[in-house]
Design a protein around this motif. Sequence first.
Motif, PDB file in Angstrom:
ATOM      1  N   GLY A   2      60.336  57.514  79.537  1.00 37.68           N
ATOM      2  CA  GLY A   2      59.396  56.865  78.616  1.00 37.68           C
ATOM      3  C   GLY A   2      59.647  55.616  78.221  1.00 37.68           C
ATOM      4  N   PRO A   3      59.220  54.963  77.206  1.00 33.83           N
ATOM      5  CA  PRO A   3      59.788  53.725  76.635  1.00 33.83           C
ATOM      6  C   PRO A   3      61.240  53.888  76.507  1.00 33.83           C
ATOM      7  CG  PRO A   3      58.258  54.609  74.974  1.00 33.83           C
ATOM      8  CD  PRO A   3      58.161  55.627  76.125  1.00 33.83           C
ATOM      9  N   THR A   4      61.778  52.590  76.195  1.00 31.17           N
ATOM     10  CA  THR A   4      63.262  52.595  76.122  1.00 31.17           C
ATOM     11  C   THR A   4      63.426  51.590  74.530  1.00 31.17           C
ATOM     12  OG1 THR A   4      63.676  52.578  78.364  1.00 31.17           O
ATOM     13  CG2 THR A   4      65.586  51.646  76.827  1.00 31.17           C
ATOM     14  N   GLY A  37      61.511  63.375  79.719  1.00 35.04           N
ATOM     15  CA  GLY A  37      61.155  64.911  79.880  1.00 35.04           C
ATOM     16  C   GLY A  37      61.431  65.556  78.400  1.00 35.04           C
ATOM     17  N   ASP A  38      62.325  66.685  78.528  1.00 37.62           N
ATOM     18  CA  ASP A  38      62.949  67.372  77.602  1.00 37.62           C
ATOM     19  C   ASP A  38      64.446  67.018  77.094  1.00 37.62           C
ATOM     20  OD1 ASP A  38      60.699  68.945  77.342  1.00 37.62           O
ATOM     21  OD2 ASP A  38      61.386  70.733  78.589  1.00 37.62           O
ATOM     22  N   ILE A 126      58.440  56.176  70.370  1.00 35.48           N
ATOM     23  CA  ILE A 126      59.366  57.158  70.807  1.00 35.48           C
ATOM     24  C   ILE A 126      59.426  58.245  69.611  1.00 35.48           C
ATOM     25  CG2 ILE A 126      62.051  57.422  70.857  1.00 35.48           C
ATOM     26  CD1 ILE A 126      62.102  54.849  72.586  1.00 35.48           C
ATOM     27  N   ALA A 127      59.433  57.836  68.149  1.00 35.48           N
ATOM     28  CA  ALA A 127      59.407  59.053  67.172  1.00 35.48           C
ATOM     29  C   ALA A 127      58.399  59.863  67.263  1.00 35.48           C
ATOM     30  CB  ALA A 127      59.373  58.316  65.941  1.00 35.48           C
ATOM     31  N   ARG A 128      57.144  59.489  67.703  1.00 33.50           N
ATOM     32  CA  ARG A 128      56.068  60.206  67.908  1.00 33.50           C
ATOM     33  C   ARG A 128      56.090  61.242  68.973  1.00 33.50           C
ATOM     34  NH1 ARG A 128      52.768  60.545  71.221  1.00 33.50           N
ATOM     35  NH2 ARG A 128      52.957  58.450  72.026  1.00 33.50           N
ATOM     36  N   GLU A 132      56.834  65.519  68.838  1.00 34.18           N
ATOM     37  CA  GLU A 132      55.970  66.265  69.681  1.00 34.18           C
ATOM     38  C   GLU A 132      56.896  67.344  70.574  1.00 34.18           C
ATOM     39  OE1 GLU A 132      52.994  63.698  71.501  1.00 34.18           O
ATOM     40  OE2 GLU A 132      51.943  63.375  69.541  1.00 34.18           O
ATOM     41  N   ALA A 133      57.926  66.556  71.226  1.00 33.78           N
ATOM     42  CA  ALA A 133      58.749  67.448  72.040  1.00 33.78           C
ATOM     43  C   ALA A 133      59.456  68.484  71.456  1.00 33.78           C
ATOM     44  CB  ALA A 133      59.535  66.523  73.012  1.00 33.78           C
TER      45      ALA A 133
END
Length: 152
Positions: A2-4, A37-38, A126-128, A132-133
Amino acid sequence: MGPTLPFRLKVPGKDEIDGLGVTSMSFRVHGYLQLDGDLLVVEWGGTAHVQEVGTAIRDETEALPDERLEVDVADLLRAELIGGWFRPRLRVQARRIGALASVPTEKLGRVDFWYDRAERFTAIEIARALGEAIAAAESPAFDDEPSTPIPE
């Protein structure tokens, strides 16, 4: 991946006084945080500025080793944006204290990742995604077949 999110850690300095002189150390630690991912992937490095005054005078900047930590989102409790406009940071809280222990500013399983205001949209994303993860890791997975047979 994802984003960094580029971040910095606010590591407190150290001052030591002995009979012959004074040593002062300050730290600059920065890095990148990413959800893969996780896994929450945290990479950081930086410098230590050392000043000594005593029998000799020393003023040096030393590189700190680069480090990397991968944390399974199942080991995290929450991720939230705090600090508003003037002190923005992403706070990550672990379920167990040792999960984030190698991060220099970790305290009781919690780390504040400070970011620039220009990175706020990346931080929100990233927080969202991390929230969710974490929620997905908390909820039990449902299979098509029950694990215990239902009596007829």
